[in-house]
Design a protein around this motif. Structure first.
Motif, short mmCIF file in Angstrom:
data_model
loop_
_atom_site.label_atom_id
_atom_site.label_comp_id
_atom_site.label_asym_id
_atom_site.label_seq_id
_atom_site.Cartn_x
_atom_site.Cartn_y
_atom_site.Cartn_z
N PRO A 1 11.46 1.70 19.63
CA PRO A 1 11.30 0.71 18.54
C PRO A 1 9.84 0.57 18.08
CG PRO A 1 11.99 -0.35 20.60
CD PRO A 1 12.11 1.12 20.82
N ALA A 2 8.88 0.79 18.98
CA ALA A 2 7.48 0.72 18.57
C ALA A 2 7.17 1.83 17.57
CB ALA A 2 6.56 0.83 19.79
N GLU A 3 7.71 3.02 17.82
CA GLU A 3 7.46 4.13 16.89
C GLU A 3 8.21 3.95 15.58
OE1 GLU A 3 7.12 8.17 18.14
OE2 GLU A 3 7.19 7.60 20.25
N VAL A 4 9.44 3.45 15.66
CA VAL A 4 10.22 3.22 14.44
C VAL A 4 9.50 2.19 13.57
CG1 VAL A 4 12.39 2.36 13.47
CG2 VAL A 4 12.42 3.81 15.52
N PHE A 5 9.11 1.07 14.19
CA PHE A 5 8.42 0.03 13.43
C PHE A 5 7.13 0.58 12.82
CE2 PHE A 5 5.16 -3.13 12.90
CZ PHE A 5 5.79 -4.07 12.12
N ALA A 6 6.34 1.26 13.64
CA ALA A 6 5.04 1.73 13.17
C ALA A 6 5.19 2.73 12.02
CB ALA A 6 4.25 2.37 14.32
N ARG A 7 6.14 3.67 12.16
CA ARG A 7 6.27 4.64 11.06
C ARG A 7 6.76 3.97 9.78
NH1 ARG A 7 9.58 10.24 11.50
NH2 ARG A 7 7.92 10.76 13.00
N SER A 8 7.73 3.04 9.91
CA SER A 8 8.21 2.32 8.73
C SER A 8 7.07 1.57 8.05
CB SER A 8 9.29 1.30 9.12
OG SER A 8 10.35 1.93 9.77
N PHE A 9 6.28 0.90 8.87
CA PHE A 9 5.19 0.09 8.33
C PHE A 9 4.12 0.97 7.69
CE2 PHE A 9 1.59 -2.73 8.18
CZ PHE A 9 2.14 -3.98 7.97
N ARG A 10 3.79 2.07 8.36
CA ARG A 10 2.74 2.97 7.84
C ARG A 10 3.18 3.64 6.55
NH1 ARG A 10 1.32 6.97 12.42
NH2 ARG A 10 -0.51 7.43 11.16
N LEU A 11 4.46 4.00 6.46
CA LEU A 11 4.94 4.62 5.21
C LEU A 11 5.03 3.58 4.10
CD1 LEU A 11 7.63 7.02 6.71
CD2 LEU A 11 5.50 7.69 5.56
N THR A 12 5.47 2.38 4.44
CA THR A 12 5.53 1.31 3.44
C THR A 12 4.14 1.04 2.86
OG1 THR A 12 7.43 0.29 4.53
CG2 THR A 12 6.15 -1.12 3.06
N GLY A 13 3.15 1.01 3.70
CA GLY A 13 1.78 0.78 3.24
C GLY A 13 1.33 1.86 2.26
N ARG A 14 1.75 3.09 2.51
CA ARG A 14 1.35 4.20 1.63
C ARG A 14 2.12 4.21 0.31
NH1 ARG A 14 -0.06 5.20 6.62
NH2 ARG A 14 -1.65 6.75 7.15
N LEU A 15 3.27 3.52 0.27
CA LEU A 15 4.07 3.50 -0.96
C LEU A 15 3.39 2.70 -2.08
CD1 LEU A 15 7.82 3.06 0.05
CD2 LEU A 15 6.71 5.06 -0.94
N HIS A 16 2.54 1.72 -1.71
CA HIS A 16 2.00 0.82 -2.74
C HIS A 16 1.27 1.59 -3.84
CE1 HIS A 16 3.27 -2.67 -0.54
NE2 HIS A 16 2.63 -2.26 0.54
N ARG A 17 0.52 2.61 -3.45
CA ARG A 17 -0.20 3.36 -4.49
C ARG A 17 0.61 4.53 -5.03
NH1 ARG A 17 -6.30 3.09 -2.16
NH2 ARG A 17 -6.52 0.86 -2.53
N ILE A 18 1.49 5.07 -4.18
CA ILE A 18 2.24 6.26 -4.62
C ILE A 18 3.40 5.85 -5.53
CG2 ILE A 18 3.63 8.20 -3.81
CD1 ILE A 18 1.98 8.18 -1.25
N GLU A 19 3.98 4.69 -5.26
CA GLU A 19 5.08 4.16 -6.09
C GLU A 19 4.72 2.75 -6.53
OE1 GLU A 19 7.58 5.70 -7.17
OE2 GLU A 19 7.81 7.45 -5.88
N PRO A 20 3.73 2.62 -7.42
CA PRO A 20 3.25 1.27 -7.75
C PRO A 20 4.32 0.36 -8.35
CG PRO A 20 2.19 2.95 -9.14
CD PRO A 20 2.95 3.68 -8.09
N GLN A 21 5.26 0.94 -9.11
CA GLN A 21 6.26 0.04 -9.71
C GLN A 21 7.20 -0.53 -8.64
OE1 GLN A 21 8.03 0.77 -13.51
NE2 GLN A 21 9.99 -0.11 -12.92
N LEU A 22 7.69 0.34 -7.76
CA LEU A 22 8.52 -0.13 -6.65
C LEU A 22 7.75 -1.17 -5.83
CD1 LEU A 22 11.15 0.29 -4.97
CD2 LEU A 22 9.90 1.98 -3.63
#
Lengths: 229, 229
Positions: free
Chosen positions: B91-112
């Motif tokens: 669960p630590a890895e699942v949470f961390a990867r989800s969070f890290r990818l979500t953080g990267r989405l802000h600039r890559i998918e600004p509308q979403l």
């Protein structure tokens, strides 16, 4: 007209001007708390019971007024936090008490709370209120080795985001014990800062000064509402 | 008209209805991302390029449409997160990867990103998106002893508030490295969950799958914008 009379007239004018500005700010805070920010200037001046024209003596736009209203609420809270932590030195204790008292304000001062929540995430980077004080505590804790966080800004984002999420949760879930939830979040945050778990528990569940007494001493201008629960 | 012809006509009608609904949702997402939610229904239907009357075949009010638009964005992100963490069990890895990818989405998918940020703190308690997945990870981590947080809801408020504050900071500070800041916040959160500091560092700074590749595989319906930096 003698100089003394002229000076007295000038003073009266200034006082009246300050009263008008304060009335506009209070009206804006009420509208923010009610989520009604897309109103006309006329509605704001009527709510403030001041002339429509006087609005533009103080603010160029509605946005400027709402900004001032949020900053005034944040600073009111900030001044209270300073007074309430004056006797503490340990940054962990200063942060925890500020956070724990802030959590308790949401139900005791719902209008102040809703104005701050309406300001949203910009609260974190504001020059007023909890944000700059939390950053100061985090930086002091890092400098003295009390906290082990690697990056103060990252820790500030977490603490600020948590403060907002907590406030919203306290309004959305009136069945929850606001004090218990607040203290648990504060404890988690101290642990995140690097405070040993047992110390975080002790600091965040220690007795607090009576919040209502403190509010009546330091926030005398608010219309004090009774907590709902 | 034979039964087969009638069935085909019915199907066409259903497809057209779904297309109209999707166009309305996309228009609402664009308005949310631009912060323009106090528009008239006519403006929404014009933006969606559908008839004004068709609006009410799908939604009783504008609020209902905006709610659907937010939930659709959250669920798009949620489905992507599930796909991107399918190979992980801790669960630590699942949470961390989800969070890290979500953080990267802000600039890559600004509308979403902006639609999700516009939903504000209600994102945390939504049935869709990052919120319920983070709660699942936190509860699993507590059940297996991987996490030592005493209260899952308190940890969820902190993680959710941090996710929103991080997204806003990434938009407000284009000069900051979004990946570095995101990984630092994820590391702090894992430590708060009770993961030992050295492990939190290792998990949150491990190589990630290529985000752009993953987005193009799992989010094919979005107009993919290039990151600004």
């Amino acid at each position: 007209m003698s100089e003394a009379v002229a000076a007295a007239a000038r003073k009266r004018g200034e006082r009246r001007k300050a009263q008008t500005r304060a009335a506009l700010v209070r009206a804006a805070q009420q509208l923010l708390a009610e989520g009604r920010t897309s109103v006309a200037v006329l509605e704001i001046t009527e709510l403030a019971d001041v002339g429509m024209g006087s609005f533009y003596n103080h603010f160029a736009t509605k946005e400027e007024l709402f900004q001032a209203a949020v900053e005034s609420a944040l600073e009111l809270q900030g001044v209270a936090l300073d007074a309430w932590t004056r006797d503490l030195d340990d940054p962990a204790e200063v942060f925890a008490r500020s956070f724990r008292l802030t959590g308790r304000l949401h139900r005791i001062e719902p209008q102040l709370s809703r104005v701050i929540l309406a300001s949203g995430l910009s609260m974190i980077n504001s020059d007023f209120g909890l944000g700059p004080r939390a950053l100061r505590d985090i930086e002091k804790g890092r400098a003295t080795g009390r906290f082990t966080v690697r990056d103060a800004y990252s820790a500030l984002l977490i603490a600020g985001g948590a403060a907002l999420a907590l406030g919203q949760a306290i309004h959305d879930h009136p069945e929850r014990d606001d004090a218990d939830l607040t203290d648990q979040v504060a404890e988690d945050l101290l642990r995140m800062f690097g405070v040993p778990p047992d110390e975080a528990v002790a600091i965040c569940h220690s007795p607090l000064p009576d919040v209502l007494d403190m509010i009546h001493e330091t926030l005398p201008d608010l219309p004090h509402e009774q907590p709902a629960g």
